[in-house]
Design an enzyme around this catalytic site. Sequence first.
Site, PDB file in Angstrom:
ATOM      1  N   HIS A 192      60.595  53.658  49.354  1.00 31.43           N
ATOM      2  CA  HIS A 192      59.595  54.195  48.422  1.00 31.43           C
ATOM      3  C   HIS A 192      58.266  53.467  48.454  1.00 31.43           C
ATOM      4  O   HIS A 192      57.377  53.796  47.662  1.00 31.43           O
ATOM      5  CB  HIS A 192      60.105  54.134  46.979  1.00 31.43           C
ATOM      6  CG  HIS A 192      61.277  55.012  46.708  1.00 31.43           C
ATOM      7  ND1 HIS A 192      61.152  56.298  46.222  1.00 31.43           N
ATOM      8  CD2 HIS A 192      62.591  54.803  46.861  1.00 31.43           C
ATOM      9  CE1 HIS A 192      62.345  56.825  46.073  1.00 31.43           C
ATOM     10  NE2 HIS A 192      63.256  55.940  46.457  1.00 31.43           N
ATOM     11  N   LYS A 240      49.897  56.647  34.451  1.00 28.98           N
ATOM     12  CA  LYS A 240      50.860  56.107  35.419  1.00 28.98           C
ATOM     13  C   LYS A 240      50.878  54.611  35.219  1.00 28.98           C
ATOM     14  O   LYS A 240      50.056  54.071  34.472  1.00 28.98           O
ATOM     15  CB  LYS A 240      50.466  56.465  36.852  1.00 28.98           C
ATOM     16  CG  LYS A 240      49.008  56.150  37.212  1.00 28.98           C
ATOM     17  CD  LYS A 240      48.660  56.592  38.637  1.00 28.98           C
ATOM     18  CE  LYS A 240      48.264  58.049  38.724  1.00 28.98           C
ATOM     19  NZ  LYS A 240      48.817  58.750  39.863  1.00 28.98           N
ATOM     20  N   ARG A 241      51.835  53.912  35.879  1.00 31.49           N
ATOM     21  CA  ARG A 241      51.842  52.456  35.767  1.00 31.49           C
ATOM     22  C   ARG A 241      50.469  51.904  36.155  1.00 31.49           C
ATOM     23  O   ARG A 241      49.791  52.432  37.036  1.00 31.49           O
ATOM     24  CB  ARG A 241      52.916  51.882  36.697  1.00 31.49           C
ATOM     25  CG  ARG A 241      54.312  52.050  36.154  1.00 31.49           C
ATOM     26  CD  ARG A 241      54.468  51.356  34.819  1.00 31.49           C
ATOM     27  NE  ARG A 241      54.524  49.929  34.990  1.00 31.49           N
ATOM     28  CZ  ARG A 241      55.614  49.200  34.821  1.00 31.49           C
ATOM     29  NH1 ARG A 241      56.749  49.764  34.436  1.00 31.49           N
ATOM     30  NH2 ARG A 241      55.597  47.900  35.004  1.00 31.49           N
ATOM     31  N   LYS A 294      46.723  51.579  42.418  1.00 28.96           N
ATOM     32  CA  LYS A 294      46.522  52.912  41.843  1.00 28.96           C
ATOM     33  C   LYS A 294      45.076  53.096  41.339  1.00 28.96           C
ATOM     34  O   LYS A 294      44.652  54.184  41.007  1.00 28.96           O
ATOM     35  CB  LYS A 294      47.517  53.162  40.704  1.00 28.96           C
ATOM     36  CG  LYS A 294      48.976  53.236  41.168  1.00 28.96           C
ATOM     37  CD  LYS A 294      49.916  53.419  39.987  1.00 28.96           C
ATOM     38  CE  LYS A 294      51.384  53.287  40.363  1.00 28.96           C
ATOM     39  NZ  LYS A 294      51.958  54.474  41.017  1.00 28.96           N
ATOM     40  N   THR A 341      54.342  61.514  42.037  1.00 32.80           N
ATOM     41  CA  THR A 341      55.019  62.744  41.611  1.00 32.80           C
ATOM     42  C   THR A 341      54.311  63.372  40.415  1.00 32.80           C
ATOM     43  O   THR A 341      54.449  64.570  40.170  1.00 32.80           O
ATOM     44  CB  THR A 341      56.497  62.472  41.252  1.00 32.80           C
ATOM     45  OG1 THR A 341      56.570  61.262  40.498  1.00 32.80           O
ATOM     46  CG2 THR A 341      57.349  62.339  42.502  1.00 32.80           C
ATOM     47  N   LYS A 366      53.286  67.349  38.902  1.00 27.11           N
ATOM     48  CA  LYS A 366      53.474  67.821  37.519  1.00 27.11           C
ATOM     49  C   LYS A 366      52.182  68.402  36.959  1.00 27.11           C
ATOM     50  O   LYS A 366      52.186  69.444  36.282  1.00 27.11           O
ATOM     51  CB  LYS A 366      53.961  66.672  36.624  1.00 27.11           C
ATOM     52  CG  LYS A 366      55.352  66.176  36.995  1.00 27.11           C
ATOM     53  CD  LYS A 366      55.703  64.829  36.357  1.00 27.11           C
ATOM     54  CE  LYS A 366      56.895  64.224  37.096  1.00 27.11           C
ATOM     55  NZ  LYS A 366      57.116  62.805  36.776  1.00 27.11           N
TER      56      LYS A 366
HETATM   57  C1  KOT Z   1      59.658  49.088  43.935  1.00 31.87           C
HETATM   58  C2  KOT Z   1      60.254  47.941  43.471  1.00 31.87           C
HETATM   59  C3  KOT Z   1      60.710  47.872  42.160  1.00 31.87           C
HETATM   60  C4  KOT Z   1      60.558  48.957  41.315  1.00 31.87           C
HETATM   61  C5  KOT Z   1      59.950  50.111  41.799  1.00 31.87           C
HETATM   62  C6  KOT Z   1      59.501  50.181  43.097  1.00 31.87           C
HETATM   63  C7  KOT Z   1      58.870  51.402  43.587  1.00 31.87           C
HETATM   64  C8  KOT Z   1      58.448  52.493  42.917  1.00 31.87           C
HETATM   65  N1  KOT Z   1      58.605  51.608  44.839  1.00 31.87           N
HETATM   66  N2  KOT Z   1      58.043  52.797  44.991  1.00 31.87           N
HETATM   67  N3  KOT Z   1      57.943  53.344  43.827  1.00 31.87           N
HETATM   68  C9  KOT Z   1      57.378  54.675  43.618  1.00 31.87           C
HETATM   69  O1  KOT Z   1      58.381  55.661  43.957  1.00 31.87           O
HETATM   70  C10 KOT Z   1      57.963  57.003  43.703  1.00 31.87           C
HETATM   71  C11 KOT Z   1      59.127  57.918  44.010  1.00 31.87           C
HETATM   72  O2  KOT Z   1      59.354  57.998  45.371  1.00 31.87           O
HETATM   73  C12 KOT Z   1      56.733  57.349  44.519  1.00 31.87           C
HETATM   74  O3  KOT Z   1      56.301  58.641  44.153  1.00 31.87           O
HETATM   75  C13 KOT Z   1      55.608  56.339  44.266  1.00 31.87           C
HETATM   76  O4  KOT Z   1      54.548  56.590  45.146  1.00 31.87           O
HETATM   77  C14 KOT Z   1      56.142  54.905  44.474  1.00 31.87           C
HETATM   78  O5  KOT Z   1      55.155  53.982  44.122  1.00 31.87           O
END
Ligand code: KOT
Length: 831
Positions: free
Chosen positions: A374, A567-568, A573, A678, A682
């Site tokens: 991810h 978002k976070r 970002k 995502t 939405k």
């Molecule tokens: C990585 C480490 C700890 C906790 C969360 C993450 C993380 C979250 N890595 N990627 N994400 C997000 O995942 C979403 C679902 O695939 C993506 O849409 C988004 O771009 C990622 O930042």
Amino acid sequence: VEAAIPEPQREVWTKHQFEGFKSKDEFEKEVVRHVETTLARSMFNCDETAAYSATSLALRDRLIKEWNKTQQRQTFADSKRVYYLSLEFLMGRALDNAMLNIGAKTTAKEGLDELGFRIEDIIGQEHDAALGNGGLGRLAACFLDSLASLNYPAWGYGLRYRYGIFKQEIIDGYQVEVPDYWLDFNPWEFPRHDVTVDIQFYGNVRKAQDENGKTIAHWEGGEIVTAVAFDVPIPGYDTPSTNNLRLWSSKASGGEFDFQKFNNGDYESSVAEQQRAETISAVLYPNDNLERGKELRLKQQYFWVAASLYDIVRRFKKTKRAWSEFPDQIAIQLNDTHPTLAIVELQRILLDVEGLEWDEAWKIVTSTFGYTNHTVLPEALEKWPVGLVQHLLPRHLQIIYDINLFFLQLVEKKFPNDRDMLRRVSIIEESQPKMVRMAFLAVVGSHKVNGVAELHSDLIQTTIFKDFVTIFGADKFTNVTNGITPRRWLHQANPRLSELIASKVGSYDFLKDLTLLNKLEEFVDDKAFRKEWAEIKYANKVRLAKYIKSTTGVTVNPSSLFDVQVKRIHEYKRQQLNIFGVIARYLKLKGMSPEEKKKQLPRVSIFGGKAAPGYWMAKQIIHLVNSVGAVVNKDPEIGDLLKVIFLEDYNVSKAEMITPASDLSEHISTAGTEASGTSNMKFVLNGGLIIGTCDGANIEITREIGQENIFLFGTLSEDVEDLRHAHTYGTHSVDAGLEKVFSAIQSGTFGDSQDFNAMVSAVRDHSDYYLVSDDFQSYLDTQQMVDDEYRNQDEWVSKCIRSVARMGFFSSDRCINEYAEGIWNVEPLAV
Ligand code: KOT
């Protein structure tokens, strides 16, 4: 099976089978029964909380039956199952979703009405299940909805945190974290005190020969913590299928506390062990896209992975099949590297417990697992110190070394004498201290590796996993672009829009096949339809405006353009780009004559999102947004032309209100950093346009909806590296417009400028890693285009309708079908 009722008595059971409510009348009866018996209250003592509880219990009773039947059906069919392992499930509220999915909302609404309650108020009583940070956790929740709705035999496995993601309060413009204790009353979970697994930590490994002279490893000593299963039903939409989410809770093994110590009067240490055990599942780590390498986090990971695998293996063994059939019966998906120890744990079970040979076991393991990556952010890639793994999981470290040895032998054979290749791909990083690279372990131990949007999947194959593509071939790597569930993110969040769409496309079937939305294009020029479309957006904005008023005290005009970034909070970002742009807009307005001002388009800039508690820069960003709001919102020269709002404690249920109310949302990450995103999906699905960079799923959204319907700007990902290089080694000058913004900040326009030095300095003095300055002018130009286009409401609404019509691709149903076919090789189970 062991505790089955004998055949002759089963007739009685069948006769008395509980059906759950079937009509409004029966619903009311069930609610009253739960208020009076389960809750021990009465009509003289029934507030909205009690009404919520009773409503949920009545609904839950209906779910349980289908849930049991689904599980029986899946067991009986003995078909292949999917297990989705995720440390995060960001579920949000369950009641509204359950009512909609089982088709009971109208009944419940009318029933509650007659009982003296408004259904919205009752829904609003529920506490969010916030067992996740952001996109990764919410994706897992959307996947569960799709898996059930598409009738796939699938379980989720996670941790039952006592505290979910913290609640955010904004005090004097700063984020303050408050613990989220959410389990006070949770009707959606079922404790299974009979389903427990003892999990071992620490200890040591003794190797001994068995009777055949084979060396067997024995992991001995250390401490035991017990995992207790808590099950959550996951109802599919318009189907009886109800899947299971199993969350593990930790407790001390062998009961409450140490009786021996207790009897000796050593009360303190008798409870200490209990507390230590319970700490494992106590709290969700609040970091998104960041790994901090804490021992407790590794303990959480092993605890959850070991309990889940024990459960999966136990279920498989009941079928009495040969081990070689394991991958035909079971697919396990790893949601990022957090559950990577599952690979090692399954290998350990097959070797040490079941006595399989290495190669036989390893073949089973690698055919079972799939790994989803991810993120490419280096600070988010998991690495664990070898010493820590050795201490906590001594046998697992041996197995990791063996996996690495065999892997490196294979590499050596394919690429003889390439020492640097071996160093680069080794699962063990030869650093000080040595580290286990979890992403590499996940790649080596899985049969498929996927990214979450096209650009991201290409990037992982050319950067972090480049060598692995050479070693294993490109077929091992694939893309599955993320999706969202249209049930929650359209039907539940925006019921009026969903209804309007249904009235045009002929039915609610689009909720099951989102590509049916394309029929909407035929109605783009339908005057009455467009009018209603615009009215719904306006009503959603009015609702958000009321919420803003009640929570911040600021009055915003719902006719303004609502510009949202929720978002976070993370530097990649680029909320800082947004707020710098807001400041530029403010300065420009301040320089205008009253006549000029009259020609400007009023805008409300809305921010929301949590910063990880230890992420100081992210907290500074929140503080700047709040400080700018404090000045701008009470500036009489500005009035309605600009408002800046920070919404406290952004979460799933707030997203359901905010998303339908946006005209424009911002997805403006530095190109190449946001794997997918995502919320972009939405917002478009709810009839908002987006401004964004060429990053993540924005690119595919553009391809689907047409580039005339999206506001793209900024550096392309292929140019990022060169720019960064130039910043560091060449001359790096800050954009002139951005300098004006910095001057305003530093002259104290928004309070003590000291507070914002680091943010300014990151761009000006440090190498502007996120390219805020490079993209600033193109961002402002694009925002100007937004203003210009928004004035032509006819054209704007057309764009929104066309975009929604073309969003079919982004359903998580499409996404799950791709996983099922390309990675899991599973099929839906007919109901
Ligand atoms: C990585 C480490 C700890 C906790 C969360 C993450 C993380 C979250 N890595 N990627 N994400 C997000 O995942 C979403 C679902 O695939 C993506 O849409 C988004 O771009 C990622 O930042």
